[in-house]
Design a protein around this motif. Structure first.
Motif, PDB file in Angstrom:
ATOM      1  N   ASN A 209      -9.315 -50.628   7.898  1.00 18.49           N
ATOM      2  CA  ASN A 209      -9.791 -49.300   7.516  1.00 18.49           C
ATOM      3  C   ASN A 209      -9.211 -48.784   6.207  1.00 18.49           C
ATOM      4  OD1 ASN A 209     -11.500 -49.246   9.669  1.00 18.49           O
ATOM      5  ND2 ASN A 209     -10.429 -47.650  10.798  1.00 18.49           N
ATOM      6  N   ASP A 210      -8.526 -49.643   5.444  1.00 20.84           N
ATOM      7  CA  ASP A 210      -8.318 -49.332   4.031  1.00 20.84           C
ATOM      8  C   ASP A 210      -9.687 -49.377   3.351  1.00 20.84           C
ATOM      9  OD1 ASP A 210      -5.606 -49.179   4.392  1.00 20.84           O
ATOM     10  OD2 ASP A 210      -5.135 -51.048   3.338  1.00 20.84           O
ATOM     11  N   ILE A 211      -9.842 -48.595   2.300  1.00 22.88           N
ATOM     12  CA  ILE A 211     -11.119 -48.534   1.582  1.00 22.88           C
ATOM     13  C   ILE A 211     -10.851 -48.694   0.087  1.00 22.88           C
ATOM     14  CG2 ILE A 211     -13.135 -47.103   1.017  1.00 22.88           C
ATOM     15  CD1 ILE A 211     -12.796 -45.718   3.703  1.00 22.88           C
ATOM     16  N   ILE A 212     -11.694 -49.465  -0.559  1.00 18.26           N
ATOM     17  CA  ILE A 212     -11.649 -49.593  -2.022  1.00 18.26           C
ATOM     18  C   ILE A 212     -12.919 -48.969  -2.586  1.00 18.26           C
ATOM     19  CG2 ILE A 212     -11.454 -51.153  -3.991  1.00 18.26           C
ATOM     20  CD1 ILE A 212     -10.280 -53.251  -2.044  1.00 18.26           C
ATOM     21  N   LEU A 213     -12.767 -47.909  -3.377  1.00 14.20           N
ATOM     22  CA  LEU A 213     -13.888 -47.321  -4.106  1.00 14.20           C
ATOM     23  C   LEU A 213     -13.922 -47.989  -5.468  1.00 14.20           C
ATOM     24  CD1 LEU A 213     -13.527 -43.504  -3.250  1.00 14.20           C
ATOM     25  CD2 LEU A 213     -14.581 -45.347  -1.923  1.00 14.20           C
ATOM     26  N   THR A 214     -15.013 -48.678  -5.781  1.00 17.41           N
ATOM     27  CA  THR A 214     -15.015 -49.676  -6.847  1.00 17.41           C
ATOM     28  C   THR A 214     -15.447 -49.162  -8.218  1.00 17.41           C
ATOM     29  OG1 THR A 214     -17.215 -50.345  -6.081  1.00 17.41           O
ATOM     30  CG2 THR A 214     -15.346 -51.611  -5.261  1.00 17.41           C
ATOM     31  N   GLY A 215     -15.588 -47.839  -8.388  1.00 25.67           N
ATOM     32  CA  GLY A 215     -15.944 -47.293  -9.683  1.00 25.67           C
ATOM     33  C   GLY A 215     -17.422 -46.978  -9.800  1.00 25.67           C
ATOM     34  N   THR A 216     -17.788 -46.383 -10.925  1.00 24.41           N
ATOM     35  CA  THR A 216     -19.161 -45.909 -11.123  1.00 24.41           C
ATOM     36  C   THR A 216     -19.684 -46.329 -12.489  1.00 24.41           C
ATOM     37  OG1 THR A 216     -20.564 -43.942 -10.772  1.00 24.41           O
ATOM     38  CG2 THR A 216     -18.654 -43.662 -12.198  1.00 24.41           C
ATOM     39  N   PRO A 217     -20.989 -46.587 -12.617  1.00 22.60           N
ATOM     40  CA  PRO A 217     -21.567 -46.900 -13.932  1.00 22.60           C
ATOM     41  C   PRO A 217     -21.786 -45.638 -14.754  1.00 22.60           C
ATOM     42  CG  PRO A 217     -23.264 -47.005 -12.251  1.00 22.60           C
ATOM     43  CD  PRO A 217     -21.970 -46.746 -11.528  1.00 22.60           C
ATOM     44  N   LYS A 218     -22.332 -45.800 -15.948  1.00 22.74           N
ATOM     45  CA  LYS A 218     -22.569 -44.654 -16.819  1.00 22.74           C
ATOM     46  C   LYS A 218     -23.658 -43.755 -16.226  1.00 22.74           C
ATOM     47  CE  LYS A 218     -26.214 -46.614 -19.752  1.00 22.74           C
ATOM     48  NZ  LYS A 218     -26.639 -46.929 -21.113  1.00 22.74           N
ATOM     49  N   GLY A 219     -23.708 -42.539 -16.742  1.00 20.56           N
ATOM     50  CA  GLY A 219     -24.763 -41.623 -16.338  1.00 20.56           C
ATOM     51  C   GLY A 219     -24.293 -40.437 -15.533  1.00 20.56           C
ATOM     52  N   SER A 220     -23.001 -40.139 -15.541  1.00 19.22           N
ATOM     53  CA  SER A 220     -22.488 -38.993 -14.802  1.00 19.22           C
ATOM     54  C   SER A 220     -22.772 -37.709 -15.573  1.00 19.22           C
ATOM     55  CB  SER A 220     -20.975 -39.135 -14.580  1.00 19.22           C
ATOM     56  OG  SER A 220     -20.691 -40.277 -13.804  1.00 19.22           O
ATOM     57  N   VAL A 221     -23.441 -36.751 -14.909  1.00 17.26           N
ATOM     58  CA  VAL A 221     -23.737 -35.469 -15.548  1.00 17.26           C
ATOM     59  C   VAL A 221     -23.232 -34.335 -14.662  1.00 17.26           C
ATOM     60  CG1 VAL A 221     -25.780 -36.408 -16.682  1.00 17.26           C
ATOM     61  CG2 VAL A 221     -26.033 -35.240 -14.504  1.00 17.26           C
TER      62      VAL A 221
END
Length: 255
Positions: A209-221
């Motif tokens: 139940n450890d979690i890895i959030l792997t990041g986000t691509p471009k396009g954050s507004v």
């Protein structure tokens, strides 16, 4: 299989997806709007990746990191599908981050990347909101950016790893009020899932139940109060939540 945790009638039940509906542990089949969605697992240690997509790093005028840029996230930040995320009244730029979340299924240390998927139990969708006003340094984001209550919707479903043939080739999309704003693919990660598991387990033990959030691509507004934000990952699901102000009535009761 898709599995979730929901609240209904004052109790918490595990649930599964069946023909677009929610099948409860007690056998009932209900609509998704009949339940309160919880995070699909109770998170243990949560690792969050910064600048793990080259296009996102370029969007921010940063050189991609030479090794994973990782920080930790507290359990207070997580909310379920159809939950409400509070936007502080004084901020000018608060953006979503659609991310593939990797759920660790068993304890491991010094895991080789060739064996990494043996330690994965499944995947879900996360939307890791960031408040740029509070950002001091992308290489050392402070607590106010990434550890705010309600600012990480996750779910609805955990999808078993066997269902996802290639987690490193999935489309990610984010919509605001139904309008497509972000589109990318996990194939563009700088550090893929096997590399991340090898890196993290080289200096600390990974646990169930450890979690890895792997990041986000471009396009954050920027998002505004009242916006409905949908983060979608191919084959895994659509995670919906709404932005509310600090003055939202339920939030007042928590103060």
């Amino acid at each position: 299989m898709k599995r979730a945790r929901v609240s209904i009638g004052g109790g918490i039940q595990d649930a599964a997806e069946i023909d677009g509906k929610v099948k409860l542990d007690d056998g009932r089949i209900v609509e998704e709007t009949d339940v309160v969605w919880l995070p699909p697992v109770e998170p243990h240690t949560v690792f969050t990746l910064g600048l793990n997509y080259a296009d996102h790093a370029a969007e921010l005028s940063f050189t991609p990191p030479a090794e994973p840029l990782v920080f930790l996230k507290g359990p207070n930040t997580f909310i379920g599908h159809r939950g409400y995320t509070v936007r502080p009244n004084d901020v000018t730029f608060m953006h979503y981050e659609c991310e593939l979340a990797v759920l660790i299924g068993k304890t491991g240390k010094n895991i080789k990347k060739e064996d990494a998927y043996d330690y994965v139990s499944g995947y879900t969708v996360a939307n890791d909101y960031a408040i740029r006003d509070y950002l001091e340094n992308y290489y050392r984001p402070n607590l106010r950016v990434k550890n705010r209550d309600t600012c990480t919707p996750i779910g609805p479903w955990v999808v078993d790893k066997e269902v996802i043939k290639d987690p490193m080739n999935l489309k990610l999309r984010t919509y605001i009020n139904g309008e497509l704003k972000q589109e990318g693919t996990t194939a563009d990660m700088i550090f893929g899932i096997p590399q991340l598991i090898e890196y993290l387990s080289s200096f600390m033990t990974l646990s169930e139940n450890d979690i890895i959030l792997t990041g986000t691509p471009k396009g954050s507004v920027d998002t505004k109060v009242g916006d409905e934000v949908t983060a979608e990952i191919e084959g895994i699901g659509r995670l919906v939540n709404r932005i509310v102000s600090e003055d939202y009535e339920w939030n007042k009761k928590l103060r």
